[in-house]
Design a protein around this motif. Sequence first.
Motif, PDB file in Angstrom:
ATOM      1  N   VAL A 198       0.693  -1.145   0.155  1.00 33.57           N
ATOM      2  CA  VAL A 198       0.283  -0.010   0.199  1.00 33.57           C
ATOM      3  C   VAL A 198       0.893   1.612   0.049  1.00 33.57           C
ATOM      4  O   VAL A 198       0.488   2.602  -0.630  1.00 33.57           O
ATOM      5  CB  VAL A 198      -1.258  -0.270   1.244  1.00 33.57           C
ATOM      6  N   SER A 199       1.504   0.822   0.559  1.00 37.02           N
ATOM      7  CA  SER A 199       2.960   2.172   0.878  1.00 37.02           C
ATOM      8  C   SER A 199       3.416   2.963  -0.865  1.00 37.02           C
ATOM      9  O   SER A 199       3.799   3.773  -0.644  1.00 37.02           O
ATOM     10  CB  SER A 199       3.611   2.005   2.027  1.00 37.02           C
ATOM     11  N   ALA A 200       4.068   1.817  -0.837  1.00 37.80           N
ATOM     12  CA  ALA A 200       4.806   2.008  -2.069  1.00 37.80           C
ATOM     13  C   ALA A 200       3.530   2.999  -3.422  1.00 37.80           C
ATOM     14  O   ALA A 200       3.757   3.379  -4.036  1.00 37.80           O
ATOM     15  CB  ALA A 200       4.694   0.340  -2.706  1.00 37.80           C
ATOM     16  N   ILE A 201       2.319   1.560  -3.176  1.00 40.87           N
ATOM     17  CA  ILE A 201       1.484   2.504  -4.469  1.00 40.87           C
ATOM     18  C   ILE A 201       1.187   4.167  -3.895  1.00 40.87           C
ATOM     19  O   ILE A 201       1.076   4.598  -4.964  1.00 40.87           O
ATOM     20  CB  ILE A 201      -0.229   2.076  -3.986  1.00 40.87           C
ATOM     21  N   ARG A 202       0.800   4.526  -2.886  1.00 42.58           N
ATOM     22  CA  ARG A 202       0.966   5.682  -2.213  1.00 42.58           C
ATOM     23  C   ARG A 202       2.101   6.594  -2.611  1.00 42.58           C
ATOM     24  O   ARG A 202       2.155   7.859  -3.220  1.00 42.58           O
ATOM     25  CB  ARG A 202       0.995   5.879  -1.126  1.00 42.58           C
ATOM     26  N   TYR A 203       3.180   5.867  -2.501  1.00 43.48           N
ATOM     27  CA  TYR A 203       4.615   6.812  -3.514  1.00 43.48           C
ATOM     28  C   TYR A 203       4.420   6.677  -4.188  1.00 43.48           C
ATOM     29  O   TYR A 203       4.872   7.947  -5.096  1.00 43.48           O
ATOM     30  CB  TYR A 203       5.346   5.372  -3.182  1.00 43.48           C
ATOM     31  N   TYR A 204       4.300   5.871  -5.070  1.00 41.38           N
ATOM     32  CA  TYR A 204       4.056   6.333  -6.508  1.00 41.38           C
ATOM     33  C   TYR A 204       2.822   7.285  -6.931  1.00 41.38           C
ATOM     34  O   TYR A 204       3.131   7.934  -7.965  1.00 41.38           O
ATOM     35  CB  TYR A 204       3.789   4.564  -7.613  1.00 41.38           C
ATOM     36  N   GLU A 205       1.997   7.155  -6.549  1.00 38.82           N
ATOM     37  CA  GLU A 205       0.966   8.731  -6.353  1.00 38.82           C
ATOM     38  C   GLU A 205       1.529  10.467  -6.835  1.00 38.82           C
ATOM     39  O   GLU A 205       2.203  10.654  -6.762  1.00 38.82           O
ATOM     40  CB  GLU A 205      -0.078   8.197  -5.903  1.00 38.82           C
ATOM     41  N   ALA A 206       2.520   9.640  -5.638  1.00 38.33           N
ATOM     42  CA  ALA A 206       3.350  11.368  -4.944  1.00 38.33           C
ATOM     43  C   ALA A 206       4.325  11.377  -6.463  1.00 38.33           C
ATOM     44  O   ALA A 206       4.655  12.669  -7.187  1.00 38.33           O
ATOM     45  CB  ALA A 206       3.799  10.754  -3.637  1.00 38.33           C
ATOM     46  N   GLN A 207       4.427  10.260  -6.907  1.00 35.25           N
ATOM     47  CA  GLN A 207       5.750  10.558  -7.959  1.00 35.25           C
ATOM     48  C   GLN A 207       5.257  10.942  -9.426  1.00 35.25           C
ATOM     49  O   GLN A 207       5.024  10.692 -10.506  1.00 35.25           O
ATOM     50  CB  GLN A 207       6.945   9.340  -8.065  1.00 35.25           C
ATOM     51  N   GLY A 208       3.527  11.146  -9.167  1.00 36.85           N
ATOM     52  CA  GLY A 208       3.223  10.939  -9.983  1.00 36.85           C
ATOM     53  C   GLY A 208       2.891   9.794 -11.480  1.00 36.85           C
ATOM     54  O   GLY A 208       2.268   9.936 -12.426  1.00 36.85           O
ATOM     55  N   LEU A 209       2.788   9.081 -10.986  1.00 38.25           N
ATOM     56  CA  LEU A 209       2.212   7.711 -11.559  1.00 38.25           C
ATOM     57  C   LEU A 209       1.002   6.900 -12.029  1.00 38.25           C
ATOM     58  O   LEU A 209       0.564   6.537 -12.763  1.00 38.25           O
ATOM     59  CB  LEU A 209       3.778   6.579 -11.475  1.00 38.25           C
TER      60      LEU A 209
END
Lengths: 151, 151
Positions: free
Chosen positions: B20-31
């Motif tokens: 879940v944390s990775a998905i939120r991180y990807y969102e922060a990176q604009g993916l």
Amino acid sequence: MAASEGLAIGALARRTGLAVSAIRYYEAQGLISPWRNAGGQRRYQRADIRRLSFVMIAQQFGLTLPEIREVLSGLPGNRTPTPQDWQDISKGLKAHLDQRIDTLTRLRDNLDGCIGCGCLSLPKCALYNPDDRAKSNGSGPRYLMGDSPEA
Amino acid sequence: MAASEGLAIGALARRTGLAVSAIRYYEAQGLISPWRNAGGQRRYQRADIRRLSFVMIAQQFGLTLPEIREVLSGLPGNRTPTPQDWQDISKGLKAHLDQRIDTLTRLRDNLDGCIGCGCLSLPKCALYNPDDRAKSNGSGPRYLMGDSPEA
DNA sequence: ATAATTCCTAAACCTAACTTTAGATCAAGG
DNA sequence: CCTTGATCTAAAGTTAGGTTTAGGAATTAT
């Protein structure tokens, strides 16, 4: 300055193109072991130029510093390595590189298949192969895919 | 729960195998760009499963997250990507991978030559090629080699 | 109507491979 | 002797790609 005094860290840095800080860091990681002069400064052998060059080449090939330390441990400790010694440990490097190329080639070929079928997210997709991930380098999340067929 | 409600982040995580944390991180990176429900929680489309799968595959191929974002920008923004859309941007991935394989293969072949000559630290060595370093991934020092022939 | 999950944000922490900084010491030239 | 430049150590900072934690709020199950 007699030849026996060895190279100072700055001289070694100029000869290898590495930063002084990087050389000290490699020492901390056990990749190189200079002796100290009377004033406590590091002094290196000329053979260390080659040693650091090897480290840099191995890094390009994707080895981590601990892995490189392991490979370097194959060199004789009791004498200056000969060209043959370097050739011997370079063979291990080549094997490592061959394996990386094989893995990437296989991934590429699988992608060719996926471009054809457009599946990209299916568990049956040939790209779904945890072993490749373990081999390929470093980053990325822990798992990969596991989508259900309909998506 | 109507189908139109979309996937919660935990469901997407289970479907992709990502944390879940990775998905939120990807969102922060604009993916990836979920919408929010009334309570402020993220909701995803089913197509996002495929999107994240693509991200994971691209990572295996050595692309950085900014590079992946760039590739993903090739998808249509106004509709759910079709299989053809995915095939189109996958071609870019394949080209990237082809280039990496070429570079590594060239390095390996040069190493073959160096194993033969034992030079390993000479500027004339075929392994001395700054361009390869820029291409190959991430870590390692800024420069490479620059030893004098006698060392 | 609770209780148990799940999700939220922000911020801190993690690893690898280094670099930078601070303050002190060493070495070399004039 | 004195100055300049190189080196020393220890600790903190950096980047990529995430994870963990803390304290709340929303959802779901009973």
